[in-house]
Design an enzyme around this catalytic site. Structure first.
Site, PDB file in Angstrom:
ATOM      1  N   ASP A  41     -12.206  48.965 -46.070  1.00 27.00           N
ATOM      2  CA  ASP A  41     -13.400  48.474 -46.540  1.00 27.00           C
ATOM      3  C   ASP A  41     -14.388  49.380 -46.049  1.00 27.00           C
ATOM      4  OD1 ASP A  41     -15.428  46.669 -47.305  1.00 27.00           O
ATOM      5  OD2 ASP A  41     -15.144  45.369 -45.751  1.00 27.00           O
ATOM      6  N   ASP A  71     -12.326  56.653 -35.371  1.00 29.88           N
ATOM      7  CA  ASP A  71     -12.715  57.025 -36.357  1.00 29.88           C
ATOM      8  C   ASP A  71     -11.542  57.026 -37.305  1.00 29.88           C
ATOM      9  OD1 ASP A  71     -13.710  58.722 -38.566  1.00 29.88           O
ATOM     10  OD2 ASP A  71     -14.674  60.031 -37.402  1.00 29.88           O
ATOM     11  N   CYS A  82     -18.547  47.404 -51.026  1.00 30.13           N
ATOM     12  CA  CYS A  82     -19.566  46.525 -51.730  1.00 30.13           C
ATOM     13  C   CYS A  82     -20.342  47.257 -52.399  1.00 30.13           C
ATOM     14  CB  CYS A  82     -20.090  45.631 -50.483  1.00 30.13           C
ATOM     15  SG  CYS A  82     -20.889  46.447 -49.220  1.00 30.13           S
ATOM     16  N   ALA A 130     -13.657  47.710 -39.530  1.00 26.93           N
ATOM     17  CA  ALA A 130     -13.232  46.250 -39.617  1.00 26.93           C
ATOM     18  C   ALA A 130     -14.708  45.377 -39.009  1.00 26.93           C
ATOM     19  CB  ALA A 130     -12.298  45.910 -38.236  1.00 26.93           C
TER      20      ALA A 130
END
Ligand code: SAM
Length: 438
Positions: free
Chosen positions: A336, A318, A389, A268
């Protein structure tokens, strides 16, 4: 564009000295963010601007250094030239208002900070004078034509892009050498995009809506005509708006949380996507983060946006393990994942200098471990969005195919897949899975 001269009251030679040291640190393996975080507040803006440009214009400055100095200069001189040369490059000239003689004088002065010999000073002086002449606009030429420069990338990285994007790989490298624009996400709990544009306009800030990325409609994205410090954005500190790349704004929209749903943001920090999810719906959010330093940034972000309430739990843990989990299955999971960050190079130009080829394999293993564990925490019929990304398929499509093959109850739904970097968005990968049965 930012005027580098206005960025600080630090004398240019000091800024060049510190930026050249920062470049040296990156080349020895340290992240530029880490190095810049150690600076005094008054040093940071100008040193960041100079060191970012040094890395973005690396390919061109090193073509020039090779051409003008037959024998490679000592590392300190190389780093100093790589900071000073971009100040002359055509693509940068509009952004700085230093006169040629000032840049040369200040770079030579920076040289004497560490080297008292005439050799380095003479070399820097001669090279910069030549570069200034080479980069000067021709007689009668008013505007500086854009001077396309590809981003530096190590051979294995270029080979990867070439193999996977035989038509687009060069365009990717050219787009990543450019400064990324400042992109906002309007907090639609407070303002519509049109209302916020009016506030920006009153403050003398120009903006244009970004209506979609990869066919996904973005209701709150704005690109600014020129970057400004966040403090100058109307109502920034009361949460009207966040800085977030347009490609990143897809995540919360694709997951589309609903009020009351149990949502896990599995990786996050710093909380950009957590905040966006909470802006969209009052879901019951668990924001999980492994890194003890980065986790603090989540609450800072949520506080600013007035989203930090009883429905949000920030947990250190984790995501590839269950130790932190209370056993309650989630309706939706945003994953993400940690990745090479090869898609966000225009905002983090140190990345191609830092990554090693072997990193990709180990990141792939970490991503798989998190994917498998998170899946166990999802309700039947729940949704999991996998995001990186990265523009390397090893961290994107290959992972999505592996995951679907390993999990017979995973149904892949429509999501953009690989998004390549453009002028308004970074490179991202999105895959959405629905859990069919337990
Ligand atoms: C791509 S960043 C997340 C960015 C964030 N979602 C945002 O939009 O602001 C990935 C994050 O995952 C964290 N991370 C890495 N491994 C993790 C793990 N095993 N469990 C939880 N978090 C992890 C990293 O420290 C990093 O903060």
């Amino acid at each position: 564009m930012t005027d580098q001269k206005k960025l600080s009251s630090l004398p240019l030679y000091e800024a060049i000295t510190i930026a050249a040291q920062a470049v040296g640190e990156v080349l020895s393996g340290r992240s530029l963010t880490e190095v810049l975080d150690e600076l005094e507040p008054h040093e940071r803006p100008i040193v960041q601007s100079l060191s970012f440009d040094a890395l973005r214009k690396w390919v061109r400055s090193h073509e020039l250094i090779k051409e003008l100095i037959p024998k490679a200069p000592p590392p300190e001189v190389d780093h100093l030239l790589s900071v000073a040369i971009p100040l002359f490059l055509r693509s940068n000239v509009d952004d700085n208002s230093y006169a040629t003689h000032t840049i040369v004088d200040q770079a030579v002065k920076a040289c004497s900070e560490y080297d008292k010999t005439m050799y380095a000073k003479g070399l820097v002086n001669a090279v910069l004078r030549k570069v200034s002449l080479m980069e000067k606009p021709a007689e009668g030429e008013k505007a500086y034509p854009p001077d396309p420069i590809p981003m530096f990338a190590p051979p294995w990285w270029r080979a990867n892009l070439k193999r996977n994007y035989p038509k687009a790989w060069q365009a990717i490298l050219f787009s990543q050498a450019k400064r990324a624009p400042l992109i906002l996400r309007v907090n639609q709990r407070q303002y519509t995009r049109t209302e916020y544009q009016a506030l920006l306009s009153e403050a003398g800030i120009t903006s244009t809506p970004i209506d979609e990325v990869a066919g996904i409609v973005l209701p709150g994205a704005l690109v600014l005509g020129a970057p400004v410090p966040v403090g100058e954005l109307p109502h920034f500190y009361s949460g009207a708006v966040s800085v977030q790349d347009a490609g990143a704004q897809l995540a919360a929209l694709l997951l589309a949380p609903k009020a009351g749903e149990l949502v896990l943001d599995a990786c996050a920090a710093p909380g950009g996507k957590t905040a966006h999810l909470l802006e969209l719906a009052e879901c019951k959010m668990t924001a999980l983060e492994l890194d003890g330093e980065r986790i603090g940034k989540i609450s800072g972000n949520l506080d600013r946006l007035h989203l930090h309430a009883d429905n949000v739990k920030i947990v250190r843990g984790d995501a590839s393990k269950a130790a932190w989990w209370d056993g309650a299955l989630f309706d939706k999971i945003l994953l993400d994942a940690p990745c090479s960050a090869s898609g966000i190079v225009s905002r983090h130009p140190d990345i191609p200098f830092l990554r090693r080829e072997a990193d990709i394999k180990s990141l792939q293993q970490r991503q798989r471990a998190i994917l498998s564990q998170a899946w166990k925490m999802l309700k039947p019929n729940g949704l999991m969005l996998y995001v990186t990304c990265s523009i390397f398929p090893e961290e994107g499509e290959e992972q999505a195919l592996w995951f679907a093959a390993e999990h017979s109850n995973a149904v892949r739904l429509g999501a953009p897949g690989q998004i390549l970097p453009t002028a308004v968005n970074d490179g991202f990968f999105y895959a959405l899975f629905k859990k069919n049965g337990p």
